[in-house]
Design an enzyme around this catalytic site. Structure first.
Site, short mmCIF file in Angstrom:
data_model
loop_
_atom_site.label_atom_id
_atom_site.label_comp_id
_atom_site.label_asym_id
_atom_site.label_seq_id
_atom_site.Cartn_x
_atom_site.Cartn_y
_atom_site.Cartn_z
NE ARG A 67 5.52 16.68 -11.01
CZ ARG A 67 5.11 15.52 -10.53
NH1 ARG A 67 4.37 14.72 -11.27
NH2 ARG A 67 5.47 15.14 -9.32
NE ARG A 86 -10.51 5.32 -5.49
CZ ARG A 86 -10.42 5.72 -6.76
NH1 ARG A 86 -11.38 6.45 -7.30
NH2 ARG A 86 -9.37 5.38 -7.49
CG HIS A 114 4.44 15.56 -3.78
ND1 HIS A 114 4.50 14.67 -2.72
CD2 HIS A 114 4.16 14.80 -4.87
CE1 HIS A 114 4.25 13.45 -3.14
NE2 HIS A 114 4.04 13.50 -4.44
CG ASN A 163 2.38 16.56 -14.68
OD1 ASN A 163 3.19 15.66 -14.46
ND2 ASN A 163 1.68 17.12 -13.72
N GLY A 170 -6.25 13.52 -0.43
CA GLY A 170 -6.55 14.76 0.29
C GLY A 170 -7.83 15.42 -0.16
NE ARG A 196 6.63 6.33 -4.12
CZ ARG A 196 6.62 7.57 -4.60
NH1 ARG A 196 6.82 8.59 -3.78
NH2 ARG A 196 6.41 7.79 -5.88
CE LYS A 209 -2.63 13.77 -14.73
NZ LYS A 209 -2.84 14.18 -13.31
CD GLU A 217 1.45 18.29 -9.76
OE1 GLU A 217 2.25 17.90 -8.91
OE2 GLU A 217 1.05 17.57 -10.70
CG HIS A 223 -11.40 12.90 -4.42
ND1 HIS A 223 -12.37 13.77 -4.84
CD2 HIS A 223 -10.37 12.99 -5.30
CE1 HIS A 223 -11.97 14.36 -5.97
NE2 HIS A 223 -10.77 13.91 -6.26
N GLY A 234 1.53 8.93 -4.02
CA GLY A 234 2.70 9.44 -3.31
C GLY A 234 2.20 10.53 -2.39
#
Length: 364
Positions: A54, A248, A143, A7, A296, A204, A14, A347, A298, A175
């Site tokens: 990915r 945060r 996504h 990824n 979403g 964005r 990753k 993912e 945390h 994103g």
């Protein structure tokens, strides 16, 4: 079958080696320059039976996980201008893996595939039909790997039949996008031809009036490239608040009385509410609401805001469960007719699943 998932982000890499759903080994590089060294070392040490990559954009031709050959690689490269931050990095990982271990199948798993079967009314822009046909202008959506996993895992968490019902999937990170899913198929989504459309995001702007873009270019003399750079990298909650754009940081500044941060959060929240309502309307109601992605997973205040906005559709989030949620969790209030779940973004598991299926179908 042991699958290595690759990824490549806009600057990170990753690597996760999976045996079934179990992680055998993993490595996460925050800064990756595109060189093949890390992938070579990982494969030399651990090996793999297949490699899943990915890729953000599959265009109109790659609409399912596909074993990569030279033709596939060349086609994906031709789409670079549609995803200039991510496509070159993914191609770098793909080319490196094929060069290092040509005997091991590399499979491309594209984010746009999940949205490839959008109904024409959802995928078509109201532009001249000649333009749409000539340049393949359509809503592609993004996504997809995250949405695909979250929809299935969310249903499993709350005890709903897989692949059935009306699901609103909210991938909220730096994103962000939403996907309206009916009986396992995506019927609408917030991102469009590029990942710039839709929700307000960290840096964005999300959707803005096309007339505003023309005004800034034609009347105020803003150069097009500068404008598009600003819309992608210096807008959103970062541009409004003057912070990094990390939610945060925005919430911390808001709690300290910063008016710009407070407005940024209100604009962000209103964007989520507006699109969530639209997706619920497209589906004609909801059976499941799912949150995934860094925000979403945390940020309980964000989940609470979206849940409250959808109370008309039967959504109710339990405050205690919402605050305590960690990892995968059911946060539905007792008696609510619509289930609500938090799903850890995985993912890698979705890439591995699709890779195994693609390799099996190809007969390799």
């Amino acid at each position: 079958m042991r699958v290595l998932t690759v990824n490549a982000g806009s600057s990170s890499l990753k690597l996760v080696l999976l045996d079934g759903d179990s992680v055998v080994a993993d490595e996460h590089l925050e800064r990756w320059d595109g060189e093949e060294g890390p992938i070579r070392r990982f494969l030399d040490e651990h090996g793999a039976d297949a490699i899943g990559h990915r890729v953000v954009h599959g265009g109109t031709r790659i609409v399912a996980a596909t074993v990569a050959d030279d033709e596939v690689v060349d086609y994906l490269a031709s789409l670079t201008e549609l995803a200039p931050l991510h496509q070159p990095r993914a191609l770098g990982g793909l080319r490196a893996a094929r060069s290092i271990d040509p005997g091991t199948p590399s499979v491309v798993c594209v984010d746009t595939a999940f949205h490839a079967a959008l109904p024409p009314a959802a995928s078509t822009y109201a532009l001249p039909r000649e333009w749409n046909r000539k340049w393949s202008l359509r809503r592609y959506g993004f996504h997809g790997l995250s949405h695909s996993y979250a929809v299935v895992r969310g249903a499993d968490l709350v005890g709903l039949p897989p692949g059935q019902g009306r699901v609103l999937s909210c991938h909220l990170g730096a994103g962000a996008s939403m996907a309206a899913v009916r009986d396992g198929s995506c019927v609408d989504t917030t991102m469009g031809f590029t990942p710039e459309e839709g929700l307000v995001m960290n840096t964005r702007s999300g959707t803005v009036d096309p007339g505003l873009i023309g005004y800034l270019i034609n009347t105020k003399g803003v150069a097009p490239q500068e404008l598009f750079d600003v819309l992608a990298k210096r807008s959103g909650i970062a541009g409004l608040s003057g912070t990094s754009g990390d939610l945060r940081d925005v919430l911390t500044a808001r709690s300290e009385g910063d008016g710009d941060a407070a407005l940024a959060f209100d604009v962000y929240r209103r964007s989520l509410v507006r699109y969530a309502g639209a997706m619920a309307a497209v589906l004609g109601g909801l059976d499941l609401l799912v949150f995934t992605g860094g925000i979403g997973e945390h940020q309980p205040p964000v989940r609470a805001a979206v849940g409250e906005s959808l109370s008309f559709a039967g959504v109710a989030v339990d405050p205690q469960r919402n605050e305590a949620a960690s990892g995968d969790a059911d946060i539905t209030a007792i008696g609510a007719p619509v289930r609500t779940a938090v799903v850890q973004a995985r993912e890698d598991l979705e890439i591995a699943r699709q890779t195994r299926a693609a390799v099996g179908l190809s007969g390799l």
